[in-house]
Design an enzyme around this catalytic site. Structure first.
Site, PDB file in Angstrom:
ATOM      1  CD  GLU A  67      -1.443  -2.546   1.638  1.00 12.94           C
ATOM      2  OE1 GLU A  67      -2.425  -3.278   1.710  1.00 12.94           O
ATOM      3  OE2 GLU A  67      -0.338  -2.521   2.114  1.00 12.94           O
TER       4      GLU A  67
ATOM      5  N   PRO B 121      10.669 -14.145  -1.477  1.00 16.27           N
ATOM      6  CG  PRO B 121      11.266 -15.487   0.561  1.00 16.27           C
ATOM      7  CD  PRO B 121      12.073 -14.720  -0.726  1.00 16.27           C
TER       8      PRO B 121
ATOM      9  CD  GLU C 228      18.315  -4.994  -3.338  1.00 17.54           C
ATOM     10  OE1 GLU C 228      19.345  -4.161  -3.231  1.00 17.54           O
ATOM     11  OE2 GLU C 228      18.499  -6.135  -3.046  1.00 17.54           O
TER      12      GLU C 228
ATOM     13  CG  ASN D 133       1.050  -5.148  -8.226  1.00 15.92           C
ATOM     14  OD1 ASN D 133       1.656  -4.863  -9.288  1.00 15.92           O
ATOM     15  ND2 ASN D 133       1.473  -4.856  -7.055  1.00 15.92           N
ATOM     16  CG  LEU D 134      -0.156  -9.737 -12.704  1.00 11.56           C
ATOM     17  CD1 LEU D 134      -0.890 -10.233 -13.992  1.00 11.56           C
ATOM     18  CD2 LEU D 134       0.377 -10.903 -11.610  1.00 11.56           C
ATOM     19  CB  ILE D 135       1.733  -3.344 -11.808  1.00 11.55           C
ATOM     20  CG1 ILE D 135       0.095  -3.351 -11.936  1.00 11.55           C
ATOM     21  CG2 ILE D 135       2.229  -1.791 -12.468  1.00 11.55           C
ATOM     22  CD1 ILE D 135      -0.688  -2.441 -10.988  1.00 11.55           C
ATOM     23  CD  GLU D 136       6.772  -4.061  -7.546  1.00 10.22           C
ATOM     24  OE1 GLU D 136       6.704  -5.168  -7.415  1.00 10.22           O
ATOM     25  OE2 GLU D 136       6.893  -3.125  -6.505  1.00 10.22           O
TER      26      GLU D 136
END
Length: 424
Positions: free
Chosen positions: A59, A265, A314, A338-341
């Site tokens: 968040e 992890p 990182e 989320n897949l955004i990174e």
């Protein structure tokens, strides 16, 4: 109902504090600043605060674009950034180090009326901006009593969470109805929030698409990748408890030829546990924590099978060092991450079957051919092998992934327009 909720919180408080102390054995940050969790704070200079509440690391990273936009748009205000977890707090310290003079961080008190009242009297925020899923009955009620507008931005609500909330409808519905404005991530999220009784809302998109990957992370990722050599690299990112065992078993059964497996992890308290799991499987392991990336040469032997990403902050570096990504929380029924990174770094993604927390974005990404869904851990490895063997397909998916990332930007500007009328 709220009276019973408050009574339950008060009765549970000694056990909650004990749990904090016990959890602090693994994460020392839980034993720090305990007074803040009880509504006691150090004296501060009088400031005009815009209050942003971001529970944990995810968040906090999602809040970065809007916090920077608020700092720019309202130079006379400071940001009060609150958290529930130490990793959220440390993430905020890292993200906002260059504007630390205008960002005050603290833990939010427990949702007990007198603690929330002390917090509000101390900081006197002009607005409360909750990030993603936070609907706390007493917090919202005390804000309303103090005439502090409450907004919920980057809001998401899964079908599962809606069902849980409706089971507590006498408690949750009045809190949801008291929120002044909601900026939802997607149309389905907005419909589910309406079912909770939210009256004023709009769809603004996901602000995580507006987070700019730090150039340093891309550079460090390229350096790290150079030391891996020419072998294909597959990252399993943000893995949760129970997933690493499934991933390792499938990796060993299918024996991806030459591939290096990176495992990162989700939570730092599990780093040692995952390292022990890998050692039990007698996998040749190198840990990020043992490396100094400033060295001219990194000691990563060519026969290394697993690289354990036991560091925080990182993730962009790990994606940059990989060819392909699996995003965790999706092999077990936790709703995924989320897949955004990964898309921001032009990496195609494989996800598991459980993605209810990010259902719309995941389905859109699959339809855009920048992500694939696997049925189980074996299928993850099978799909990974197919894509690692097909560089043309993998690179085309990576190009689509970055285009998908760029296409969905702009949520921060839309969110700012939605909440600016509440900022004084």
């Amino acid at each position: 109902m709220r009276f019973l909720y408050s009574l339950a919180w008060s009765l549970a408080l000694p056990f909650v504090i004990l749990r904090l102390w016990l959890r602090g054995k693994q994460e020392p940050g839980y034993r720090q600043h305990i007074s803040e969790r009880l509504g006691w704070y150090q004296a501060i200079d009088t400031q005009k605060f815009i209050w942003v509440h971001a529970v944990s690391a995810g968040e906090t990273r999602a809040a970065e674009p809007i916090i920077r936009a608020l700092l720019q748009a309202y130079p006379q205000h400071h940001i009060l950034l609150t958290h529930m977890t130490p990793i959220g707090r440390s993430t905020g310290q890292s993200l906002f180090a260059n504007v630390a003079d205008r960002v005050t961080q603290t833990f939010i008190p427990y949702d007990i009326n007198w603690m929330i009242r002390r917090f509000l009297r101390h900081f006197k925020p002009t607005i409360c901006v909750l990030i993603e899923t936070e609907v706390w009955p007493n917090l919202i009620a005390q804000c309303k009593a103090a005439s502090i507008p409450v907004t919920l931005v980057n809001a998401r609500l899964s079908d599962r969470s809606l069902k849980k909330a409706l089971r507590l409808s006498r408690l949750i519905l009045p809190a949801a109805q008291a929120i002044d404005y909601v900026a939802a991530q997607s149309g389905p999220d907005a419909e589910r929030l309406r079912a909770l009784g939210v009256r004023e809302l709009c769809v603004t998109g996901n602000m995580k698409f507006d987070v700019t990957p730090p150039p340093l992370m891309a550079e460090r990722g390229a350096k790290l990748r150079a030391y891996f050599g020419q072998r294909p690299v597959f990252i399993c990112a943000s893995t949760r408890e129970g997933e690493e065992a499934l991933i390792v078993d499938a990796f060993m059964r299918l024996q991806l030829p030459r591939a290096l497996l990176i495992i990162t992890p989700r939570h730092p308290q599990r780093f040692e546990q995952v390292a022990a799991l890998l050692s039990q499987h007698q996998l040749r392991l190198v840990r990020r924590s043992t490396l100094d990336l400033n060295q001219e040469e990194l000691p990563i032997p060519p026969d290394t099978q697993v690289f354990l990403g036991d560091s925080m902050g990182e993730m962009y570096m790990y994606y940059a060092a990989s060819d392909l990504a699996f995003v965790g929380g999706s092999l077990v029924p936790l709703g995924g991450h989320n897949l955004i990174e990964a898309f921001a770094m032009s990496r195609p993604v494989i996800t598991g079957p459980h993605t209810f927390n990010f259902s719309e974005i995941t389905e859109q990404a699959i339809n855009a051919d920048c992500a694939q869904r696997a049925s189980d851990a074996d299928n993850v490895m099978q799909r990974a092998q197919a894509l690692l063997d097909d560089s043309v397909k993998r690179q085309a998916m990576g190009t689509q992934a970055h285009a998908f990332f760029l296409q969905h930007q702009g949520a921060t500007d839309r969110t700012m327009r939605a909440i600016e009328k509440f900022i004084t």
